[in-house]
Design an enzyme around this catalytic site. Structure first.
Site: not given
Length: 250
Positions: A67, A218
């Site tokens: 990612s 996050d």
């Protein structure tokens, strides 16, 4: 390189945090021919690798990761993820470049090994950047198994693109796995780089992990600003290699 525990934790969580929000493949299954290297999500465009071919005077740089490479959570990963930014550095340096972002959110080294043959059938790299392993650390996978997977990936690269210049990016394991595990995990990356005569980037998230303003809400995936720092880190190694490839080809 020894990192503060909080930073080491963020290295692995950054690659795995996307698993709750984006589709991922089974870690041992190769991507089907019609699939994308970076799975579609709310923020990741569905851009297949199929048909990616470079002109004879263009340097193809293939970024193979998770990612962090895919640019998960970015509104414009095709512009703001570090592979695109390194490509911009090369273009500014006068090197005709084609960047292939083969980042796959949630990827492990086993998943990377499972899809490498398909990826290399789509494009033959002049420079191959391997940035996997963070999710292995999160899952506590045996570092020797990770080593085997990374070596298997690079064996395929050697076979498909014997002249490709290779870059290996290092990662860190979670500190709660214990010092022995962390040391064995960390040692895999420089060892693999040496074995394959690859250039080595010690820590992909150097200067980014643990810095709140450089990460998304996050707390683990880099913002565009964080990606720019990663691009500078990676570019210090990739740009000279791609420049040399271009000069020698010319």
């Amino acid at each position: 390189m020894v990192l503060r525990p909080a930073l080491a934790a963020l290295v692995v969580l950054a690659a795995a945090g996307c698993q709750d929000d984006a589709p991922t493949r089974a870690i041992d299954a190769p991507a089907p021919p019609g699939a994308t290297a970076t799975p579609p999500s709310r923020t990741t465009p569905d851009v297949p690798l199929a048909g990616v071919r470079a002109d004879s005077d263009t340097v193809t740089v293939l970024f193979y990761g998770d990612s962090l490479t895919a640019g998960y959570g970015l509104a414009r990963p095709d512009e703001d993820a570090y592979p695109a930014l390194v490509g911009a550095q090369l273009a500014e340096a006068g090197v005709p470049v084609r960047v292939v972002n083969a980042g796959n959110s949630g990827e492990t080294s086993a998943g990377g090994l499972g899809r490498i043959e398909w990826t290399l059938r789509q494009t033959t790299p002049d420079v191959f950047v391997l940035a996997l392993g963070a999710n292995d650390g999160l899952r506590g996978i045996d570092p020797e198994a990770m080593r085997d997977n990374l070596e298997g990936i690079l064996d395929h690269v050697r076979e498909a693109a014997p002249g490709a210049r290779v870059v290996v990016a290092g990662m860190e394991a979670l500190p709660n796995m214990g010092a022995d595990y962390a040391d064995r995990f960390r040692a895999v990356f420089p060892d693999v780089a040496e074995q394959y005569d690859a250039a080595f980037v010690p820590f992909l998230l150097d200067g980014v992990a643990g810095v709140p303003r450089l990460n998304q809400a996050d707390g683990v995936h880099p913002t565009p600003e964080g990606q720019r720092i990663i691009a500078r880190t990676v570019g210090e190694t990739v740009v000279p290699l791609a420049q040399a490839e271009y000069d020698e080809a010319g």
